[in-house]
Design a protein around this motif. Structure first.
Motif, PDB file in Angstrom:
ATOM      1  N   GLY A 197       0.860  -1.684   0.128  1.00  0.00           N
ATOM      2  CA  GLY A 197      -0.222   0.061   0.063  1.00  0.00           C
ATOM      3  C   GLY A 197       0.654   1.786   0.164  1.00  0.00           C
ATOM      4  N   ALA A 198       0.029   2.856   0.220  1.00  0.00           N
ATOM      5  CA  ALA A 198       0.983   3.358   0.029  1.00  0.00           C
ATOM      6  C   ALA A 198       1.552   3.514   1.227  1.00  0.00           C
ATOM      7  N   ARG A 199       0.732   3.317   2.597  1.00  0.00           N
ATOM      8  CA  ARG A 199       1.161   3.125   3.774  1.00  0.00           C
ATOM      9  C   ARG A 199       0.646   1.880   4.717  1.00  0.00           C
ATOM     10  N   PRO A 200       1.483   0.988   4.289  1.00  0.00           N
ATOM     11  CA  PRO A 200       1.193  -0.476   4.780  1.00  0.00           C
ATOM     12  C   PRO A 200       1.899  -0.230   5.824  1.00  0.00           C
ATOM     13  N   VAL A 201       0.673  -1.292   6.463  1.00  0.00           N
ATOM     14  CA  VAL A 201       0.879  -2.067   8.273  1.00  0.00           C
ATOM     15  C   VAL A 201       0.454  -2.379   8.112  1.00  0.00           C
ATOM     16  N   PHE A 202       1.120  -3.652   9.269  1.00  0.00           N
ATOM     17  CA  PHE A 202       0.297  -5.212  10.004  1.00  0.00           C
ATOM     18  C   PHE A 202       0.247  -5.562  11.479  1.00  0.00           C
ATOM     19  N   GLU A 203      -1.376  -5.561  11.549  1.00  0.00           N
ATOM     20  CA  GLU A 203      -1.388  -6.164  13.056  1.00  0.00           C
ATOM     21  C   GLU A 203      -2.168  -7.485  13.139  1.00  0.00           C
ATOM     22  N   ALA A 204      -2.242  -7.773  14.700  1.00  0.00           N
ATOM     23  CA  ALA A 204      -2.685  -9.410  14.508  1.00  0.00           C
ATOM     24  C   ALA A 204      -4.469  -9.093  15.194  1.00  0.00           C
ATOM     25  N   ASP A 205      -4.835  -9.860  14.676  1.00  0.00           N
ATOM     26  CA  ASP A 205      -6.425  -9.928  13.900  1.00  0.00           C
ATOM     27  C   ASP A 205      -7.143 -10.734  14.412  1.00  0.00           C
ATOM     28  N   LEU A 206      -8.810 -10.838  14.092  1.00  0.00           N
ATOM     29  CA  LEU A 206      -9.109 -12.394  14.787  1.00  0.00           C
ATOM     30  C   LEU A 206     -10.525 -11.665  13.298  1.00  0.00           C
ATOM     31  N   VAL A 207     -11.345 -12.967  13.645  1.00  0.00           N
ATOM     32  CA  VAL A 207     -12.189 -13.074  12.370  1.00  0.00           C
ATOM     33  C   VAL A 207     -13.095 -14.244  13.176  1.00  0.00           C
ATOM     34  N   LEU A 208     -14.724 -13.213  12.964  1.00  0.00           N
ATOM     35  CA  LEU A 208     -15.419 -14.063  13.905  1.00  0.00           C
ATOM     36  C   LEU A 208     -16.768 -14.306  12.191  1.00  0.00           C
ATOM     37  N   VAL A 209     -17.052 -15.789  12.204  1.00  0.00           N
ATOM     38  CA  VAL A 209     -17.800 -15.843  11.011  1.00  0.00           C
ATOM     39  C   VAL A 209     -19.397 -16.082  11.746  1.00  0.00           C
ATOM     40  N   VAL A 210     -20.504 -14.971  11.169  1.00  0.00           N
ATOM     41  CA  VAL A 210     -21.692 -15.500  10.810  1.00  0.00           C
ATOM     42  C   VAL A 210     -22.580 -16.609  10.963  1.00  0.00           C
ATOM     43  N   GLY A 211     -22.802 -17.132  11.946  1.00  0.00           N
ATOM     44  CA  GLY A 211     -23.487 -18.490  11.443  1.00  0.00           C
ATOM     45  C   GLY A 211     -25.284 -18.556  11.615  1.00  0.00           C
ATOM     46  N   ALA A 219     -17.905 -20.037  13.131  1.00  0.00           N
ATOM     47  CA  ALA A 219     -16.549 -20.702  13.276  1.00  0.00           C
ATOM     48  C   ALA A 219     -15.634 -19.032  13.720  1.00  0.00           C
ATOM     49  N   ILE A 220     -14.635 -19.062  14.084  1.00  0.00           N
ATOM     50  CA  ILE A 220     -13.648 -18.479  14.664  1.00  0.00           C
ATOM     51  C   ILE A 220     -12.259 -18.552  13.667  1.00  0.00           C
ATOM     52  N   ARG A 221     -11.538 -16.894  12.911  1.00  0.00           N
ATOM     53  CA  ARG A 221     -10.541 -18.020  11.518  1.00  0.00           C
ATOM     54  C   ARG A 221      -9.179 -16.224  12.484  1.00  0.00           C
ATOM     55  N   PRO A 222      -7.967 -16.690  12.144  1.00  0.00           N
ATOM     56  CA  PRO A 222      -7.123 -16.276  12.051  1.00  0.00           C
ATOM     57  C   PRO A 222      -6.980 -15.384  11.322  1.00  0.00           C
ATOM     58  N   PHE A 223      -6.949 -14.498  11.701  1.00  0.00           N
ATOM     59  CA  PHE A 223      -6.348 -12.823  10.916  1.00  0.00           C
ATOM     60  C   PHE A 223      -5.168 -11.895  10.723  1.00  0.00           C
ATOM     61  N   LEU A 224      -4.707 -12.094   9.935  1.00  0.00           N
ATOM     62  CA  LEU A 224      -3.686 -11.628  10.302  1.00  0.00           C
ATOM     63  C   LEU A 224      -3.821 -10.150   9.158  1.00  0.00           C
ATOM     64  N   GLU A 225      -3.895  -8.984   9.708  1.00  0.00           N
ATOM     65  CA  GLU A 225      -4.255  -8.108   8.803  1.00  0.00           C
ATOM     66  C   GLU A 225      -3.676  -6.953   7.873  1.00  0.00           C
ATOM     67  N   LEU A 226      -3.092  -6.446   7.115  1.00  0.00           N
ATOM     68  CA  LEU A 226      -2.332  -6.011   6.040  1.00  0.00           C
ATOM     69  C   LEU A 226      -2.539  -4.436   5.773  1.00  0.00           C
ATOM     70  N   PRO A 227      -3.130  -3.417   6.581  1.00  0.00           N
ATOM     71  CA  PRO A 227      -4.168  -2.608   6.182  1.00  0.00           C
ATOM     72  C   PRO A 227      -3.031  -1.491   4.855  1.00  0.00           C
ATOM     73  N   ASP A 228      -3.200  -0.354   4.461  1.00  0.00           N
ATOM     74  CA  ASP A 228      -2.840   0.485   3.964  1.00  0.00           C
ATOM     75  C   ASP A 228      -3.908   2.074   4.199  1.00  0.00           C
ATOM     76  N   LEU A 229      -3.111   2.797   5.147  1.00  0.00           N
ATOM     77  CA  LEU A 229      -3.489   4.170   5.901  1.00  0.00           C
ATOM     78  C   LEU A 229      -3.684   4.529   4.527  1.00  0.00           C
ATOM     79  N   ALA A 230      -2.839   4.655   3.332  1.00  0.00           N
ATOM     80  CA  ALA A 230      -3.377   5.246   2.561  1.00  0.00           C
ATOM     81  C   ALA A 230      -2.783   6.998   1.985  1.00  0.00           C
TER      82      ALA A 230
END
Length: 283
Positions: free
Chosen positions: A116-130, A149-160
């Motif tokens: 991204g233009a201003r990339p960063v990464f962070e520890a996150d987590l996803v919940l899957v709606v049932g 379900a839950i899913r591990p999620f390593l997000e790679l946002p772009d502050l842009a």
């Protein structure tokens, strides 16, 4: 209300109440943002002098413009859900954004270092709606009773936004809370909602660089006291979830620039079933 109908309702309200939405981005501003976003070019802040309602109007227009490139919206994200994240951006509550289908990459994927233009990464987590009954939940346990379900999620946002542009809760909301890429781990089924709810609260989430250096570590409760509270907050803001939707609960620690990953990053979730991890390689 589906996600598409939700954003359509925002845009219709925007059109009907234009004086109150004076800082909603123009079509030309949205077009420029999309071009900059796709080319990883630092861009200007939108709705910077507006209200949160202005920012949501801008977000809806940007989301519609990005769907041809990023795929449909498959869920929502709560951002700035931990104290370090709120402190960094001067927020006193979370912010709401979106998740696109084509931003997701598999565990172990290799991505461009400057995604991204201003990339960063962070520890996150996803919940899957049932179940759509999640929309009537009032406690974390009631949320988990409607999560498949839950899913591990390593997000790679772009502050842009370009250096010098204001990065605030308003301008972050306007751009959808910076979605760009996300490493999505395998499903961990929720067979016992009570046990999983406790595990989410008690787990230890650790973000590491490629060489194993610990970059951040936090308990599950670091996100709003319990990760499921992120879903409750989104519901309180008018999001109506459907089965299959993804909910990103937000960061368990600070945003980290890619250079600190030393070639990659991983997140581990000690205390969840199987102590899962998710990782990415930077090139």
């Amino acid at each position: 209300m589906t996600n598409a109908r939700y954003f359509s309702a925002i845009l219709l309200f925007c059109a009907a109440t234009q004086p109150a939405w004076a800082e909603c981005a123009t079509d030309a501003q949205v077009d420029r943002f999309v071009q900059d976003y796709l080319s990883n070019t630092p861009t200007v802040a939108l709705s910077a002098d507006g209200t949160m309602q202005d920012a949501l109007c801008t977000q809806a227009k940007i989301s519609a413009a990005l769907e041809p490139y990023m795929g449909p919206i498959i869920g929502h994200k709560a951002g700035l859900t931990s104290k370090p994240a709120q402190d960094r951006f001067g927020a006193d509550e979370p912010v709401q954004g979106v998740l696109y289908r084509d931003m997701m990459v598999a565990d172990g994927a290799t991505v461009q270092l400057n995604w991204g233009a201003r990339p960063v990464f962070e520890a996150d987590l996803v919940l899957v709606v049932g179940d759509a009954d999640i929309n009537m939940a009032t406690t974390p346990l009631e949320v988990m009773q409607n999560i498949s379900a839950i899913r591990p999620f390593l997000e790679l946002p772009d502050l842009a936004l370009a250096e010098g542009e204001p990065i605030t809760p308003i301008t972050l909301t306007a751009i959808g809370v910076a979605p760009k890429l996300g490493v999505l781990g395998s499903d961990i089924p929720v067979s016992d909602p009570t046990a999983m709810s406790q595990a989410l609260s008690d787990m230890t989430v650790t973000l590491r660089a490629a060489d194993g250096e610990v970059l951040a570590e936090a308990p599950g409760a670091a996100v709003m006291g319990h990760p499921a509270n992120a879903a409750l907050w989104l519901i309180s803001k008018g999001i109506e979830f459907q089965p299959g939707d993804l909910i990103s609960v937000g960061s368990f620690g600070p945003l980290v620039p890619p250079a600190k990953g030393k070639g990659g990053a991983s997140v581990s979730y000690d205390g969840l079933p199987g102590d899962p991890t998710v990782s990415v390689v930077f090139e």
